[in-house]
Design a protein around this motif. Structure first.
Motif, PDB file in Angstrom:
ATOM      1  N   UNK A  40       0.835  -1.209   0.000  1.00 43.25           N
ATOM      2  CA  UNK A  40       0.000   0.000   0.000  1.00 43.25           C
ATOM      3  C   UNK A  40       0.867   1.255   0.000  1.00 43.25           C
ATOM      4  N   UNK A  41       1.926   1.239   0.776  1.00 43.39           N
ATOM      5  CA  UNK A  41       2.827   2.388   0.829  1.00 43.39           C
ATOM      6  C   UNK A  41       3.432   2.651  -0.546  1.00 43.39           C
ATOM      7  N   UNK A  42       3.832   1.591  -1.243  1.00 40.85           N
ATOM      8  CA  UNK A  42       4.420   1.752  -2.568  1.00 40.85           C
ATOM      9  C   UNK A  42       3.393   2.308  -3.558  1.00 40.85           C
ATOM     10  N   UNK A  43       2.158   1.790  -3.504  1.00 35.28           N
ATOM     11  CA  UNK A  43       1.114   2.275  -4.400  1.00 35.28           C
ATOM     12  C   UNK A  43       0.804   3.749  -4.139  1.00 35.28           C
ATOM     13  N   UNK A  44       0.707   4.104  -2.855  1.00 37.62           N
ATOM     14  CA  UNK A  44       0.392   5.496  -2.509  1.00 37.62           C
ATOM     15  C   UNK A  44       1.487   6.441  -2.976  1.00 37.62           C
ATOM     16  N   UNK A  45       2.740   6.005  -2.876  1.00 44.46           N
ATOM     17  CA  UNK A  45       3.856   6.841  -3.307  1.00 44.46           C
ATOM     18  C   UNK A  45       3.810   7.116  -4.800  1.00 44.46           C
ATOM     19  N   UNK A  46       3.211   6.202  -5.556  1.00 47.05           N
ATOM     20  CA  UNK A  46       3.090   6.372  -7.007  1.00 47.05           C
ATOM     21  C   UNK A  46       1.756   7.009  -7.398  1.00 47.05           C
ATOM     22  N   UNK A  47       1.016   7.487  -6.401  1.00 48.15           N
ATOM     23  CA  UNK A  47      -0.199   8.219  -6.685  1.00 48.15           C
ATOM     24  C   UNK A  47      -1.446   7.386  -6.902  1.00 48.15           C
ATOM     25  N   UNK A  48      -1.402   6.115  -6.520  1.00 46.95           N
ATOM     26  CA  UNK A  48      -2.579   5.259  -6.679  1.00 46.95           C
ATOM     27  C   UNK A  48      -3.455   5.367  -5.426  1.00 46.95           C
ATOM     28  N   UNK A  49      -4.676   5.837  -5.586  1.00 46.40           N
ATOM     29  CA  UNK A  49      -5.589   6.027  -4.458  1.00 46.40           C
ATOM     30  C   UNK A  49      -6.314   4.713  -4.156  1.00 46.40           C
ATOM     31  N   UNK A  50      -5.635   3.831  -3.461  1.00 46.43           N
ATOM     32  CA  UNK A  50      -6.189   2.530  -3.101  1.00 46.43           C
ATOM     33  C   UNK A  50      -6.284   2.450  -1.582  1.00 46.43           C
ATOM     34  N   UNK A  51      -7.436   2.051  -1.084  1.00 44.80           N
ATOM     35  CA  UNK A  51      -7.617   1.961   0.371  1.00 44.80           C
ATOM     36  C   UNK A  51      -6.760   0.830   0.941  1.00 44.80           C
ATOM     37  N   UNK A  52      -6.240   1.072   2.135  1.00 40.99           N
ATOM     38  CA  UNK A  52      -5.382   0.084   2.784  1.00 40.99           C
ATOM     39  C   UNK A  52      -6.110  -1.245   2.986  1.00 40.99           C
ATOM     40  N   UNK A  53      -7.383  -1.190   3.369  1.00 42.38           N
ATOM     41  CA  UNK A  53      -8.102  -2.430   3.623  1.00 42.38           C
ATOM     42  C   UNK A  53      -8.302  -3.240   2.340  1.00 42.38           C
ATOM     43  N   UNK A  54      -8.457  -2.551   1.196  1.00 42.63           N
ATOM     44  CA  UNK A  54      -8.593  -3.262  -0.077  1.00 42.63           C
ATOM     45  C   UNK A  54      -7.291  -3.969  -0.446  1.00 42.63           C
ATOM     46  N   UNK A  55      -6.171  -3.294  -0.200  1.00 44.80           N
ATOM     47  CA  UNK A  55      -4.881  -3.917  -0.477  1.00 44.80           C
ATOM     48  C   UNK A  55      -4.686  -5.139   0.413  1.00 44.80           C
ATOM     49  N   UNK A  56      -5.058  -5.012   1.684  1.00 46.85           N
ATOM     50  CA  UNK A  56      -4.931  -6.159   2.585  1.00 46.85           C
ATOM     51  C   UNK A  56      -5.781  -7.335   2.108  1.00 46.85           C
ATOM     52  N   UNK A  57      -6.983  -7.047   1.642  1.00 43.41           N
ATOM     53  CA  UNK A  57      -7.839  -8.125   1.136  1.00 43.41           C
ATOM     54  C   UNK A  57      -7.173  -8.838  -0.036  1.00 43.41           C
ATOM     55  N   UNK A  58      -6.590  -8.063  -0.937  1.00 44.05           N
ATOM     56  CA  UNK A  58      -5.944  -8.661  -2.097  1.00 44.05           C
ATOM     57  C   UNK A  58      -4.744  -9.504  -1.702  1.00 44.05           C
ATOM     58  N   UNK A  59      -3.951  -9.015  -0.762  1.00 42.79           N
ATOM     59  CA  UNK A  59      -2.758  -9.752  -0.349  1.00 42.79           C
ATOM     60  C   UNK A  59      -3.152 -11.025   0.392  1.00 42.79           C
ATOM     61  N   UNK A  60      -4.112 -10.937   1.308  1.00 39.16           N
ATOM     62  CA  UNK A  60      -4.525 -12.134   2.035  1.00 39.16           C
ATOM     63  C   UNK A  60      -5.130 -13.173   1.104  1.00 39.16           C
ATOM     64  N   UNK A  61      -5.727 -12.739   0.005  1.00 37.74           N
ATOM     65  CA  UNK A  61      -6.288 -13.688  -0.959  1.00 37.74           C
ATOM     66  C   UNK A  61      -5.203 -14.547  -1.595  1.00 37.74           C
ATOM     67  N   UNK A  62      -3.968 -14.061  -1.578  1.00 35.84           N
ATOM     68  CA  UNK A  62      -2.859 -14.823  -2.145  1.00 35.84           C
ATOM     69  C   UNK A  62      -2.412 -15.951  -1.232  1.00 35.84           C
ATOM     70  N   UNK A  63      -2.879 -15.954   0.008  1.00 34.60           N
ATOM     71  CA  UNK A  63      -2.411 -16.916   1.010  1.00 34.60           C
ATOM     72  C   UNK A  63      -3.526 -17.864   1.445  1.00 34.60           C
ATOM     73  N   UNK A  64      -4.297 -18.347   0.472  1.00 35.92           N
ATOM     74  CA  UNK A  64      -5.371 -19.301   0.755  1.00 35.92           C
ATOM     75  C   UNK A  64      -5.126 -20.637   0.049  1.00 35.92           C
ATOM     76  N   UNK A  65      -3.885 -20.884  -0.322  1.00 33.80           N
ATOM     77  CA  UNK A  65      -3.526 -22.091  -1.088  1.00 33.80           C
ATOM     78  C   UNK A  65      -3.006 -23.166  -0.139  1.00 33.80           C
ATOM     79  N   UNK A  66      -3.868 -23.631   0.763  1.00 31.05           N
ATOM     80  CA  UNK A  66      -3.428 -24.517   1.841  1.00 31.05           C
ATOM     81  C   UNK A  66      -2.874 -25.851   1.347  1.00 31.05           C
TER      82      UNK A  66
END
Length: 328
Positions: A40-66
């Protein structure tokens, strides 16, 4: 379905020297949250207006491959026939979903679910005492795990004398050791990520092969120095596409591959840590013949890097009977 058929026909297959199980059962929640906040910090630095909670949702979705089904599908598409699956021990620095014995059982189930695709490197911490040592030997003798994984940033040197009994087991069964180098999870101590910290252990255990995880990406001069002068020290290039280089990671690797250490370098990705930024198949395509990565690199050297060196380390463990047990 084989990796070759999934990729559209027979071709040279890769060995990935460092992947992880993309699961909240294997990676602490705090680790994933830090990765999401960093993204999220990297996206914000590049001017992308993405909510922190949305980024967290996307990242956690990557860790459901049990069960690693998604990982194996990605390996098939990329042409990766075999991978070293590392299971770092974070139990002394973070709340973990599973106890170490439960985590070992999970990795054993995953390797049985996908026969022939993974060699598990079990993570240990010198503070675990006799319980940790007993669990590691059980992982080797009962589960068939292929090596040892160290994550020194948790607060110890990879040459800590409390690790020597683990290295004795590795010497006995001819198992390699992968030790993280460079930075990592932000809250931890990066001073333990220097490659030279492995030197004492490598010197005391000349029959054990030590791999500097990410050694081709950070502290590269120091890692190369060790690989050039210690016969039992190697490096992998996992996380290569995050390398800090003015002319790009492709040219950085090309220079590394042409300095005479091709017999000590293992291809690796650290997948699935970078699923948000690329695809595994897209990364592997950069290692095709004629690309900038392999410009001027001989075919024999390319094959050592992409699979031969890793297979040679595994072949030692599959020799006739255990070693003599003398680590020093």
């Amino acid at each position: 379905m084989t990796a070759a058929s999934a990729a559209g026909g027979p071709r040279h297959l890769f060995l990935d020297a460092q992947v992880q199980l993309g699961s909240e059962l294997a990676i602490p929640r705090a680790f994933i949250e830090y990765q999401a906040d960093n993204a999220h910090h990297r996206m914000a630095a590049h001017g992308h207006a993405v909510r922190r909670d949305r980024v967290r949702e996307r990242v956690f979705a990557l860790y459901q491959d049990d069960d690693a089904d998604r990982l194996v599908a990605e390996m098939d598409e990329a042409g990766i026939a075999l991978a070293f699956m590392v299971a770092p021990d974070f139990s002394h620095v973070a709340d973990c979903a599973l106890s170490p014995p439960e985590l070992a059982q999970l990795h054993h189930r995953v390797s049985r679910r996908h026969p022939g695709r993974f060699r598990v490197f079990w993570g240990v911490d010198p503070r675990a005492g006799q319980d940790g040592l007993d669990l590691f030997e059980r992982c080797v003798t009962e589960y068939g795990f292929a090596g040892l994984k160290l994550y020194p940033l948790c607060g110890y040197s990879p040459s800590d004398r409390r690790l020597y009994p683990y290295f004795e087991i590795c010497a006995r069964y001819r198992l390699p050791v992968i030790s993280h180098t460079g930075p990592g999870w932000g809250p931890l101590d990066f001073t333990f990520g220097r490659p030279l910290l492995i030197d004492e252990a490598a010197r005391d255990f000349p029959s054990v092969d030590f791999v500097l995880g990410h050694g081709g990406v950070t502290h590269v001069d120091e890692a190369s120095y060790l690989c050039a002068h210690r016969p039992n020290v190697h490096m992998d290039i996992s996380q290569f596409h995050s390398v800090l280089s003015a002319d790009g990671w492709q040219r950085h690797l090309n220079r590394l591959f042409r300095q005479g250490l091709e017999h000590k370098i293992l291809f690796g990705t650290c997948w699935p840590s970078y699923r948000m930024s690329d695809s595994l198949g897209g990364l592997v395509k950069e290692f095709a013949e004629g690309t900038a990565v392999f410009d001027g690199v001989r075919r024999t050297s390319r094959e050592l890097i992409t699979s031969g060196n890793g297979l040679r380390l595994l072949a030692k463990a599959s020799g006739d009977g255990p070693g003599d047990g003398h680590g020093r």
